[in-house]
Design an enzyme around this catalytic site. Structure first.
Site, PDB file in Angstrom:
ATOM      1  N   LEU A 181       0.861  -1.189   0.000  1.00 54.69           N
ATOM      2  CA  LEU A 181       0.000   0.000   0.000  1.00 54.69           C
ATOM      3  C   LEU A 181       0.894   1.234   0.000  1.00 54.69           C
ATOM      4  O   LEU A 181       1.517   1.559   1.010  1.00 54.69           O
ATOM      5  CB  LEU A 181      -0.914  -0.007   1.221  1.00 54.69           C
ATOM      6  CG  LEU A 181      -1.957   1.107   1.274  1.00 54.69           C
ATOM      7  CD1 LEU A 181      -2.947   0.975   0.138  1.00 54.69           C
ATOM      8  CD2 LEU A 181      -2.690   1.098   2.609  1.00 54.69           C
ATOM      9  N   ASP A 182       0.967   1.904  -1.130  1.00 57.37           N
ATOM     10  CA  ASP A 182       1.898   3.018  -1.329  1.00 57.37           C
ATOM     11  C   ASP A 182       1.125   4.328  -1.398  1.00 57.37           C
ATOM     12  O   ASP A 182       0.371   4.568  -2.338  1.00 57.37           O
ATOM     13  CB  ASP A 182       2.694   2.791  -2.618  1.00 57.37           C
ATOM     14  CG  ASP A 182       3.751   3.852  -2.839  1.00 57.37           C
ATOM     15  OD1 ASP A 182       3.980   4.664  -1.917  1.00 57.37           O
ATOM     16  OD2 ASP A 182       4.350   3.878  -3.926  1.00 57.37           O
ATOM     17  N   SER A 183       1.351   5.186  -0.395  1.00 55.99           N
ATOM     18  CA  SER A 183       0.658   6.480  -0.384  1.00 55.99           C
ATOM     19  C   SER A 183       1.148   7.381  -1.517  1.00 55.99           C
ATOM     20  O   SER A 183       0.484   8.346  -1.876  1.00 55.99           O
ATOM     21  CB  SER A 183       0.879   7.182   0.963  1.00 55.99           C
ATOM     22  OG  SER A 183       2.264   7.395   1.194  1.00 55.99           O
TER      23      SER A 183
END
Length: 307
Positions: A181-183
């Site tokens: 999960l990459d902001s």
């Protein structure tokens, strides 16, 4: 043997100051230099007590309460958990620094001799100027090394906390993998505005129809696809993007039916997702094989909870 008490006290004051500073850095607590100095001063006074003609100061209980007094003076007392965390981290910083110095000392020590088949060592005691010089040089090095290792562990933990299992469904096909999960992933389909996740085709290529892969590989610099029919023709998307230091580029993707993501024992499910295809490895260490978009979770619904 002459012992310079003021020198020993000052050395311990500097070491205590650095240990308390390292504790505050690891715990990410804002502590003024004045409070660090006061705490280090109290800690260094223990060296003076060692020259008193009393044995009680060597008792572990006395040492424990003395360290409690140092931590409360330096960090204050907000709640019990806050205090215990500071105390244990202070012990951790002290033990790992002292243990590292002691280990290096014996690792580099060469004063052992074999006399008549017996190993003998010699030591000139606490007042040995070479030993003190070794301590003075090694304490900052060990503190720096400890801080870097802790920072590395935190980064790794952050990365693993953001790694989640996922399950993609497209027609009768199901793709299962691990996603990060990459902001920083802000890719959207320019038409539908749906978030775009990226999957590693070095992992999933054998599960995707060959016609879809040919379409993705034939994408040229202006975003045109080779005219070749494939079962997912209506699902195909072209997503423009721009990487740092490069001109505008295009990414081929397709519309998935749904995706399920597991986070802390809960399954989040949404149909609001476009799957982008990457033909380069996205994780050098193989920790994950997809990059998830943060909005995929914010727009998803919890469909099940692990017991």
């Amino acid at each position: 043997m002459a012992i310079y008490l003021d020198v020993i006290w000052f050395l311990n004051f500097c070491i205590d100051f650095l240990l308390l500073w390292l504790t505050s850095v690891i715990l990410k607590r804002e502590v003024s230099k004045k409070r660090l100095a006061v705490g280090a001063f109290l800690g260094s006074l223990y060296v003076l007590f060692l020259f008193l003609d009393t044995a009680i100061i060597y008792h572990p209980i006395i040492k424990f309460f003395y360290s409690v007094f140092i931590i409360i003076t330096t960090f204050g007392y907000k709640r019990f958990g806050y205090f215990v965390q500071g105390l244990f981290m202070f012990y951790f910083s002290t033990f790992i620094t002292g243990g590292g110095i002691l280990g290096l000392h014996y690792f580099l020590q060469t004063d052992a001799k074999i006399v008549n088949g017996v190993v003998k060592t010699q030591s000139s005691g606490m007042g040995d100027p070479i030993s003190w010089l070794f301590v003075i040089l090694m304490v900052p090095i060990m503190l720096y090394f400890t801080k870097k290792r802790v920072d590395h562990i935190e980064v790794r933990k952050l990365r693993y906390d953001q790694v989640m299992n996922f399950e993609l469904k497209i027609d009768s096909l199901t793709l299962k993998g691990v996603g990060l999960l990459d902001s920083g992933n802000q890719l959207h389909d320019p038409i539908s505005k749906q978030p775009v996740m990226i999957v590693d085709m070095t992992v999933f290529a054998d599960q995707i129809p060959s016609a879809v892969i040919n379409h993705a590989k034939s994408l040229d610099s202006i975003g045109e696809l080779v005219d070749e029919p494939n079962p997912w023709q209506d699902r195909m998307r072209i997503i423009p993007y721009r990487a740092v230091g490069s001109a505008n580029q295009f990414l081929t993707g397709f519309k998935a039916d749904s995706i399920g993501i597991w986070d802390n024992g809960e399954k989040y499910e949404t149909s609001n997702v476009i799957v982008g295809l990457s033909f380069t490895n996205i994780s050098g260490e193989g920790e994950y094989n997809a990059i998830l978009h943060p909005k995929m979770l914010s727009n998803a619904k919890v469909t099940s909870t692990a017991s």
